[in-house]
Design a protein around this motif. Structure first.
Motif, PDB file in Angstrom:
ATOM      1  N   ALA A 277       0.671  -1.410  -0.135  1.00 28.56           N
ATOM      2  CA  ALA A 277       0.170   0.223   0.177  1.00 28.56           C
ATOM      3  C   ALA A 277       0.728   0.983  -0.215  1.00 28.56           C
ATOM      4  CB  ALA A 277      -1.056  -0.120   1.346  1.00 28.56           C
ATOM      5  N   GLU A 278       2.216   1.029   0.036  1.00 30.37           N
ATOM      6  CA  GLU A 278       3.371   2.084   0.315  1.00 30.37           C
ATOM      7  C   GLU A 278       4.051   2.672  -1.128  1.00 30.37           C
ATOM      8  OE1 GLU A 278       3.621  -0.992   1.219  1.00 30.37           O
ATOM      9  OE2 GLU A 278       5.970  -1.087   1.187  1.00 30.37           O
ATOM     10  N   LEU A 279       3.464   2.547  -1.813  1.00 28.80           N
ATOM     11  CA  LEU A 279       4.080   2.323  -3.564  1.00 28.80           C
ATOM     12  C   LEU A 279       3.526   3.114  -3.921  1.00 28.80           C
ATOM     13  CD1 LEU A 279       5.494  -1.557  -3.342  1.00 28.80           C
ATOM     14  CD2 LEU A 279       6.438   0.296  -2.256  1.00 28.80           C
TER      15      LEU A 279
ATOM     16  N   TRP B 229       8.882   4.452  -3.206  1.00 25.56           N
ATOM     17  CA  TRP B 229       8.491   4.976  -5.622  1.00 25.56           C
ATOM     18  C   TRP B 229       8.350   3.366  -5.662  1.00 25.56           C
ATOM     19  CZ3 TRP B 229      11.033   9.851  -5.101  1.00 25.56           C
ATOM     20  CH2 TRP B 229      10.744  11.396  -5.403  1.00 25.56           C
ATOM     21  N   GLU B 230       8.027   2.646  -5.647  1.00 28.46           N
ATOM     22  CA  GLU B 230       8.107   1.521  -6.517  1.00 28.46           C
ATOM     23  C   GLU B 230       9.704   1.241  -6.743  1.00 28.46           C
ATOM     24  OE1 GLU B 230       7.847  -2.331  -7.500  1.00 28.46           O
ATOM     25  OE2 GLU B 230       7.552  -0.942  -9.416  1.00 28.46           O
ATOM     26  N   SER B 231      10.092   0.601  -6.786  1.00 31.35           N
ATOM     27  CA  SER B 231      11.715  -0.038  -7.541  1.00 31.35           C
ATOM     28  C   SER B 231      11.743  -1.557  -7.968  1.00 31.35           C
ATOM     29  CB  SER B 231      12.180   0.797  -6.568  1.00 31.35           C
ATOM     30  OG  SER B 231      12.935  -0.058  -5.724  1.00 31.35           O
ATOM     31  N   ASN B 232      11.304  -2.332  -7.160  1.00 32.42           N
ATOM     32  CA  ASN B 232      11.723  -3.600  -7.042  1.00 32.42           C
ATOM     33  C   ASN B 232      11.182  -4.840  -8.514  1.00 32.42           C
ATOM     34  OD1 ASN B 232      12.062  -3.827  -4.731  1.00 32.42           O
ATOM     35  ND2 ASN B 232      10.345  -5.399  -3.451  1.00 32.42           N
TER      36      ASN B 232
ATOM     37  N   GLY C 151       5.179  -8.504   0.804  1.00 33.49           N
ATOM     38  CA  GLY C 151       3.547  -9.403   1.399  1.00 33.49           C
ATOM     39  C   GLY C 151       3.825 -11.020   2.002  1.00 33.49           C
ATOM     40  N   VAL C 152       5.068 -11.029   2.618  1.00 37.67           N
ATOM     41  CA  VAL C 152       5.345 -13.034   2.508  1.00 37.67           C
ATOM     42  C   VAL C 152       5.506 -12.493   3.955  1.00 37.67           C
ATOM     43  CG1 VAL C 152       5.965 -13.395  -0.237  1.00 37.67           C
ATOM     44  CG2 VAL C 152       7.839 -13.094   1.365  1.00 37.67           C
ATOM     45  N   SER C 153       5.925 -11.709   4.487  1.00 37.98           N
ATOM     46  CA  SER C 153       6.269 -11.989   5.938  1.00 37.98           C
ATOM     47  C   SER C 153       5.146 -11.996   6.990  1.00 37.98           C
ATOM     48  CB  SER C 153       7.719 -11.358   5.817  1.00 37.98           C
ATOM     49  OG  SER C 153       8.681 -11.515   7.927  1.00 37.98           O
ATOM     50  N   MET C 154       5.783 -11.707   8.229  1.00 40.24           N
ATOM     51  CA  MET C 154       5.534 -12.120   9.775  1.00 40.24           C
ATOM     52  C   MET C 154       4.458 -10.558  10.567  1.00 40.24           C
ATOM     53  SD  MET C 154       5.901 -14.288  10.318  1.00 40.24           S
ATOM     54  CE  MET C 154       5.637 -14.911  11.463  1.00 40.24           C
TER      55      MET C 154
ATOM     56  N   TYR D 144      -0.538  -7.367   7.063  1.00 39.74           N
ATOM     57  CA  TYR D 144      -0.576  -6.871   6.201  1.00 39.74           C
ATOM     58  C   TYR D 144       0.263  -7.862   5.343  1.00 39.74           C
ATOM     59  CZ  TYR D 144      -3.315  -3.852   8.588  1.00 39.74           C
ATOM     60  OH  TYR D 144      -3.459  -2.507   9.618  1.00 39.74           O
ATOM     61  N   GLU D 145      -0.428  -9.349   4.687  1.00 38.36           N
ATOM     62  CA  GLU D 145       0.921  -9.308   4.412  1.00 38.36           C
ATOM     63  C   GLU D 145       0.162 -10.202   3.120  1.00 38.36           C
ATOM     64  OE1 GLU D 145       3.899  -9.043   4.400  1.00 38.36           O
ATOM     65  OE2 GLU D 145       4.475  -9.777   6.590  1.00 38.36           O
ATOM     66  N   PRO D 146      -0.601  -9.872   1.799  1.00 38.28           N
ATOM     67  CA  PRO D 146      -1.450  -9.592   1.023  1.00 38.28           C
ATOM     68  C   PRO D 146      -1.460 -11.661  -0.071  1.00 38.28           C
ATOM     69  CG  PRO D 146       0.028  -7.801  -0.182  1.00 38.28           C
ATOM     70  CD  PRO D 146      -0.566  -8.836   1.119  1.00 38.28           C
TER      71      PRO D 146
ATOM     72  N   GLU E 189       7.826 -19.899   3.053  1.00 37.18           N
ATOM     73  CA  GLU E 189       9.052 -20.928   4.643  1.00 37.18           C
ATOM     74  C   GLU E 189       9.863 -19.834   4.271  1.00 37.18           C
ATOM     75  OE1 GLU E 189       9.330 -24.691   3.968  1.00 37.18           O
ATOM     76  OE2 GLU E 189       8.597 -24.615   1.588  1.00 37.18           O
ATOM     77  N   LYS E 190      10.933 -20.088   5.797  1.00 35.70           N
ATOM     78  CA  LYS E 190      12.119 -19.580   6.103  1.00 35.70           C
ATOM     79  C   LYS E 190      13.156 -20.190   5.460  1.00 35.70           C
ATOM     80  CE  LYS E 190      10.245 -16.165   9.767  1.00 35.70           C
ATOM     81  NZ  LYS E 190      10.807 -15.345  10.585  1.00 35.70           N
ATOM     82  N   VAL E 191      13.666 -19.517   4.524  1.00 33.76           N
ATOM     83  CA  VAL E 191      14.782 -19.863   4.010  1.00 33.76           C
ATOM     84  C   VAL E 191      16.731 -19.465   4.630  1.00 33.76           C
ATOM     85  CG1 VAL E 191      16.791 -19.857   1.973  1.00 33.76           C
ATOM     86  CG2 VAL E 191      13.954 -20.404   1.739  1.00 33.76           C
TER      87      VAL E 191
ATOM     88  N   PRO F 110      10.430 -11.717  -1.315  1.00 28.21           N
ATOM     89  CA  PRO F 110      10.572 -11.120  -0.263  1.00 28.21           C
ATOM     90  C   PRO F 110      10.620  -9.330  -0.808  1.00 28.21           C
ATOM     91  CG  PRO F 110      12.778 -12.193  -0.173  1.00 28.21           C
ATOM     92  CD  PRO F 110      11.887 -12.553  -0.431  1.00 28.21           C
ATOM     93  N   GLY F 111       9.817  -8.226  -0.081  1.00 26.00           N
ATOM     94  CA  GLY F 111       9.562  -6.823  -0.430  1.00 26.00           C
ATOM     95  C   GLY F 111      10.943  -6.117  -0.079  1.00 26.00           C
ATOM     96  N   ASN F 112      11.528  -6.307   0.836  1.00 31.07           N
ATOM     97  CA  ASN F 112      13.028  -5.443   0.367  1.00 31.07           C
ATOM     98  C   ASN F 112      14.180  -5.724  -0.712  1.00 31.07           C
ATOM     99  OD1 ASN F 112      13.088  -4.248   3.207  1.00 31.07           O
ATOM    100  ND2 ASN F 112      13.344  -6.266   4.030  1.00 31.07           N
ATOM    101  N   PRO F 113      13.484  -3.856  -1.268  1.00 33.61           N
ATOM    102  CA  PRO F 113      14.165  -4.390  -2.176  1.00 33.61           C
ATOM    103  C   PRO F 113      16.074  -5.530  -2.864  1.00 33.61           C
ATOM    104  CG  PRO F 113      13.975  -2.060  -1.195  1.00 33.61           C
ATOM    105  CD  PRO F 113      13.654  -3.077  -0.641  1.00 33.61           C
TER     106      PRO F 113
END
Ligand SMILES: Nc1nc2c(c(=O)[nH]1)N[C@H]1C(S)=C(S)[C@@H](COP(=O)(O)OP(=O)(O)OC[C@H]3O[C@@H](n4cnc5c(N)ncnc54)[C@H](O)[C@@H]3O)O[C@H]1N2
Ligand code: MOO
Ligand SMILES: [Mg+2]
Length: 406
Positions: A192-194, A207-210, A257-260, A263-265, A279-281, A305-308
């Motif tokens: 939602a922040e993008l 700004w969305e970068s991924n 949107g895959v972590s803990m 709001y992880e759609p 999973e956690k790798v 994962p969302g972190n760039p």
């Protein structure tokens, strides 16, 4: 008093297990016939043979005079010039004894001739030619079949097609060839922040970068990337977008949107399907990972994962090998080289670290100053990932390390 058990307590999977699972799931794409112009960067899906020898006929390698070598042994000699043979000349020429023919590079060698005297070694005459020095038999003659014999395999199935491979395909007369198509990869960004780059930022937005990073990485890996845009943090909206995109996708990549969080759609929408595992790798960055298949066609989906930095590293370790396999290329862990670290390295226990670094060119690698998984500018300074194994937490300056060049 004890804290409630959390999923965090679950054992983590290794990077190798996660990759093995992915490569066990994805399949090479069905071959497709394409016009040559569209095959650069694809992989050949047929063995290609030549219908003719190459060169197809004996021909001259130089502009000069076709002769019998034995007749110019006593050079200087002068011979009558009885004809001119240009490249493309389809007449059947025969060179009589005691004669010469003017011949151009690529022109068929007349029957009876066995050598070419370069024009530089003559007076360049057109009626008669004075030849200044002898030439050995076979001089400046390119023999039929000396590059390829009729029926020879010129490229095996599985060959990556670059400029030279495209050239030989045309050179053996092909207009169309069977290749593995480029995987079509749809990238969906969630959060939602993008905000779209080029639009103003509202409070709380970035700004969305991924998707830009990932689509560029897809292209470098031989795929075609499609940006599906941004979806907010709502699972139903995400599912709607995914359904709409599946028609054009051989692979889907989502980011975020895959972590803990609350709001992880992506996780919320896909986990209930039962075909996508979250999973956690045991890696840093890139710990939370989702992978599985979606839709009737069982399209592979990577929920990164969302972190760039995390999404990019995950791509290099997991998505790139999968795209290679889909293209019929050898697929496995990202290739590494060894280097010597020019600074001490730190890494969390139990996780394989992929530290961002710069290769010095003299066999050294220097970690960049900032190693946060949100620090995209630091990633942009790097040209390598330094791999620190799970059981190592510290390495001194001068230690030898494995490095993935970017
Ligand atoms: N309590 C816990 N919190 C977090 C954990 C954990 O184990 N427990 N894991 C952390 C790790 S590690 C990572 S990595 C992230 C993964 O987060 P998500 O995949 O859920 O991604 P988001 O929450 O949506 O975003 C994370 C971060 O990245 C930014 N982001 C997301 N998408 C984009 C994009 N397309 N372009 C640019 N930046 C993007 C987003 O704004 C967030 O800052 O979770 C940790 N938390
Ligand atoms: O493991 Mo997350 O991927 O830092 O940053
Ligand atoms: Mg999150």
């Amino acid at each position: 008093m004890s804290l409630p058990t959390s999923p965090q307590a679950a054992p983590m999977r290794s990077v190798d297990e996660h990759l093995a699972d992915i490569l066990g799931t994805v399949r090479a794409l069905a071959p497709l016939e394409l016009e040559l112009e569209r095959t650069l960067g694809t992989t050949l899906a047929e063995e290609v043979t030549s219908p003719v020898p190459l060169p197809p006929f004996d021909n001259s390698a130089m502009d000069g005079y076709a002769v019998r070598a034995a007749e110019v042994e006593t050079a200087p000699v002068t011979l009558p010039v009885v004809d001119d043979v240009a490249a493309g000349d389809g007449r059947l020429h025969a060179l009589g004894p005691g004669m010469a023919m003017r011949i151009m590079t690529g022109a068929p060698l007349p029957a009876g001739a066995d050598a070419v005297v370069p024009v530089e070694w003559t007076d360049g005459g057109t009626a008669r030619v004075a030849i200044g020095r002898p030439v050995p038999k076979g001089n400046a003659v390119r023999l039929a079949g000396e590059d390829v014999r009729a029926g020879d395999v010129v490229l095996p199935a599985g060959a990556p097609i670059g400029p030279a491979q495209l050239g030989i395909l045309a050179g053996v007369g092909r207009r169309r060839v069977l290749v593995r198509p480029r995987p079509r990869v749809v990238v969906i960004s969630t959060g939602a922040e993008l905000a779209e780059p080029g639009t103003p930022l509202a409070p709380g937005q970035i700004w969305e970068s991924n998707s830009y990073t990932l689509i560029a990485a897809v292209r470098q890996a031989g795929g075609e990337g499609y940006r599906a845009g941004i979806v907010g943090d709502d699972a139903a909206g995400f599912m709607e977008q995914l359904d709409a995109q599946l028609v054009r996708a051989d692979v889907v990549i989502t980011s975020g949107g895959v972590s803990m969080g609350a709001y992880e759609p992506v996780k919320e929408a896909l986990a209930p399907l039962g075909t996508v595992r979250f999973e956690k790798v045991a890696m840093q960055p890139g710990m939370p990972q989702g992978f599985g298949v979606v839709g009737e066609d069982q399209v592979p989906i990577f929920a990164l994962p969302g972190n760039p930095v995390s999404s990019f590293v995950s791509f290099m370790l997991f998505v790139r090998p999968a795209l290679r396999k889909m293209q019929g290329l050898p697929a496995g862990p990202a290739p590494t080289v060894t280097a010597v670290t020019t600074a001490p390295l730190r890494s969390p226990a139990g996780k394989r670290s992929y530290l961002r670094g710069t290769l010095t060119g003299q066999g050294g690698v220097t970690p960049v100053r900032r190693q946060g998984s949100h620090q995209l500018a630091a990633l942009a300074e790097a040209n390598a990932l330094i791999v620190v194994p799970e059981d190592v937490t510290e390495l001194p300056e001068g230690a030898t390390v494995e490095v993935i060049p970017l």
